[in-house]
Design a protein around this motif. Structure first.
Motif, PDB file in Angstrom:
ATOM      1  N   LEU A 207      -6.897  61.251  -5.996  1.00  0.00           N
ATOM      2  CA  LEU A 207      -7.623  62.285  -6.718  1.00  0.00           C
ATOM      3  C   LEU A 207      -7.057  62.474  -8.122  1.00  0.00           C
ATOM      4  N   ARG A 208      -5.753  62.384  -8.261  1.00  0.00           N
ATOM      5  CA  ARG A 208      -5.131  62.496  -9.583  1.00  0.00           C
ATOM      6  C   ARG A 208      -5.602  61.360 -10.490  1.00  0.00           C
ATOM      7  N   ARG A 209      -5.685  60.174  -9.936  1.00  0.00           N
ATOM      8  CA  ARG A 209      -6.175  59.033 -10.721  1.00  0.00           C
ATOM      9  C   ARG A 209      -7.626  59.234 -11.150  1.00  0.00           C
ATOM     10  N   SER A 210      -8.382  59.990 -10.357  1.00  0.00           N
ATOM     11  CA  SER A 210      -9.786  60.227 -10.692  1.00  0.00           C
ATOM     12  C   SER A 210      -9.963  61.451 -11.591  1.00  0.00           C
TER      13      SER A 210
ATOM     14  N   ALA B 148     -10.035  73.002  -3.455  1.00  0.00           N
ATOM     15  CA  ALA B 148     -11.460  72.950  -3.135  1.00  0.00           C
ATOM     16  C   ALA B 148     -12.301  73.072  -4.400  1.00  0.00           C
ATOM     17  N   GLY B 149     -11.921  73.986  -5.277  1.00  0.00           N
ATOM     18  CA  GLY B 149     -12.649  74.126  -6.538  1.00  0.00           C
ATOM     19  C   GLY B 149     -12.561  72.875  -7.384  1.00  0.00           C
ATOM     20  N   ALA B 150     -11.391  72.221  -7.357  1.00  0.00           N
ATOM     21  CA  ALA B 150     -11.219  70.996  -8.129  1.00  0.00           C
ATOM     22  C   ALA B 150     -12.083  69.869  -7.582  1.00  0.00           C
ATOM     23  N   LEU B 151     -12.236  69.805  -6.241  1.00  0.00           N
ATOM     24  CA  LEU B 151     -13.112  68.788  -5.653  1.00  0.00           C
ATOM     25  C   LEU B 151     -14.549  68.982  -6.120  1.00  0.00           C
ATOM     26  N   LEU B 152     -14.978  70.226  -6.189  1.00  0.00           N
ATOM     27  CA  LEU B 152     -16.342  70.524  -6.640  1.00  0.00           C
ATOM     28  C   LEU B 152     -16.538  70.132  -8.097  1.00  0.00           C
ATOM     29  N   SER B 153     -15.637  70.584  -8.956  1.00  0.00           N
ATOM     30  CA  SER B 153     -15.807  70.317 -10.385  1.00  0.00           C
ATOM     31  C   SER B 153     -15.610  68.845 -10.706  1.00  0.00           C
ATOM     32  N   GLY B 154     -14.839  68.130  -9.877  1.00  0.00           N
ATOM     33  CA  GLY B 154     -14.574  66.720 -10.138  1.00  0.00           C
ATOM     34  C   GLY B 154     -15.543  65.759  -9.477  1.00  0.00           C
ATOM     35  N   GLY B 155     -16.516  66.273  -8.741  1.00  0.00           N
ATOM     36  CA  GLY B 155     -17.518  65.404  -8.134  1.00  0.00           C
ATOM     37  C   GLY B 155     -17.090  64.729  -6.853  1.00  0.00           C
TER      38      GLY B 155
ATOM     39  N   THR C  32     -14.519  54.176   1.422  1.00  0.00           N
ATOM     40  CA  THR C  32     -13.836  55.210   0.636  1.00  0.00           C
ATOM     41  C   THR C  32     -14.143  56.590   1.183  1.00  0.00           C
ATOM     42  N   TRP C  33     -13.287  57.540   0.826  1.00  0.00           N
ATOM     43  CA  TRP C  33     -13.438  58.932   1.289  1.00  0.00           C
ATOM     44  C   TRP C  33     -12.968  59.846   0.164  1.00  0.00           C
ATOM     45  N   LEU C  34     -13.797  60.774  -0.237  1.00  0.00           N
ATOM     46  CA  LEU C  34     -13.481  61.750  -1.294  1.00  0.00           C
ATOM     47  C   LEU C  34     -13.387  61.121  -2.685  1.00  0.00           C
ATOM     48  N   THR C  35     -13.880  59.929  -2.855  1.00  0.00           N
ATOM     49  CA  THR C  35     -13.793  59.258  -4.154  1.00  0.00           C
ATOM     50  C   THR C  35     -15.010  59.599  -5.003  1.00  0.00           C
ATOM     51  N   PRO C  36     -14.843  60.234  -6.163  1.00  0.00           N
ATOM     52  CA  PRO C  36     -15.978  60.514  -7.034  1.00  0.00           C
ATOM     53  C   PRO C  36     -16.682  59.230  -7.473  1.00  0.00           C
TER      54      PRO C  36
END
Length: 320
Positions: free
Chosen positions: A243-246, A259-266, A177-181
């Motif tokens: 990412l939307r699913r997560s 980028a901010g959403a990646l940070l806040s979403g883990g 996986t890649w970028l998956t919280p």
């Protein structure tokens, strides 16, 4: 027990540029060195070069894009790397974006899952049985690969969404996986992998998670580092859907917002060594067998010395 590996945080335009990271893998507690796909270099050749220079370590491609090579060639390259390095290889593959498929093949695969299944069928036949006789919609291969002693080659699949995860559970050795919280790995990826494995009557694949991250420092902007590291991925439809699913909303019109959403979403981690070790443990608790430290943002912003120092610090933190 979860192991920790590292991703080479640069696309080497000369193979010797990979050597510092291969050396760090050899001399540290890192389990494996990984490279992603690039259109400037070939990771199988880079890793073979590193082995020839004396840095013989376990390697992984996470992931190489299927349209670039026939599965027969993929099997030969994975086999050759295992022989040259004397260590196990994870040969990870994925279909890539539909636009990329069209740019090389003239049109996207009619069925992404169907093409992946055929690709793995050919590779597994050659690598495990030494022969394959396959005539499919996407790939044809009637060939042999002479069985000779070599370290194991595991076939990996890039996994973002539930249907690919279920297919990986049926046919792959490793799900990458890649970028998956962490919560998405726990609640979506692992259950789908388990369901696919149970349906096929086989063990669940190992789970490898690529985690982009950076250590906190007074002069650093975490949103900038997340953007430098991962903006390109957030612009691709299949990543945006995952990412939307997560629970992470992105937009092709707002890179900094992404980028901010990646940070806040883990999906991108930022903090001191203690904080990052705890956040990485969440991935282990979610079911990750191997966690790959991705400091691409640090490398692109601050250079090689900073990225090597960062990786050393992170490997030390998670080894405690």
């Amino acid at each position: 027990m979860t192991t920790y590996s590292l991703l080479a945080p640069r696309v080497p335009y000369r193979p010797e540029q990979l050597l510092p990271y291969a050396a760090l893998t050899q001399w540290s507690d890192a389990h494996r060195i990984w490279q992603g796909q690039a259109l400037l270099n070939d990771p199988f050749q880079d890793f073979t070069y590193a082995a020839a220079c004396g840095f013989r370590v376990p390697t992984g491609t996470g992931v190489t894009l299927m349209p670039l090579r026939h599965p027969h060639q993929a099997a030969i390259q994975a086999h050759s790397l295992a022989v040259a390095s004397g260590h196990p290889v994870v040969a990870g593959f994925g279909p890539g974006a539909a636009s990329f498929q069209a740019s090389l093949l003239g049109a996207p695969y009619r069925s992404q899952l169907g093409a992946v299944r055929e690709y793995v069928t050919v590779m597994r036949g050659l690598l495990e049985k030494g022969e394959v006789d396959h005539v499919g919609e996407y790939f044809t291969c009637r060939a042999e690969l002479a069985p000779v002693p070599r370290p194991p080659v595991e076939i990996g699949l890039g996994v973002l969404r539930p249907r690919m995860a279920r297919l990986a559970g049926e046919i792959a050795d490793v799900a990458i996986t890649w970028l998956t919280p962490a919560a998405y790995v726990r609640e979506v990826v692992v259950p789908a992998l388990r369901a696919g494995a149970e349906a096929a009557g086989r063990p669940m694949p190992r789970v490898v998670v690529m985690v982009p991250l950076a250590l906190a420092a007074p002069d650093r902007d975490p949103v900038e580092l997340a953007g430098v590291s991962s903006t390109g991925h957030t612009m691709l439809p299949h990543y945006a859907d995952m990412l939307r699913r997560s629970g992470i909303e992105t937009s092709t019109q707002d890179p900094r917002g992404n980028a901010g959403a990646l940070l806040s979403g883990g999906a991108f981690l930022y903090g001191d060594k203690t904080e990052l070790a705890a956040r990485l443990q969440e991935f282990a608790d979610a079911g990750a067998d191997e966690i790959v430290l991705n400091v691409t943002g640090v490398h692109l912003k601050y250079g090689e010395r900073a990225s090597l120092t960062e990786l050393e610090a992170l490997l030390s933190a998670v080894a405690r």
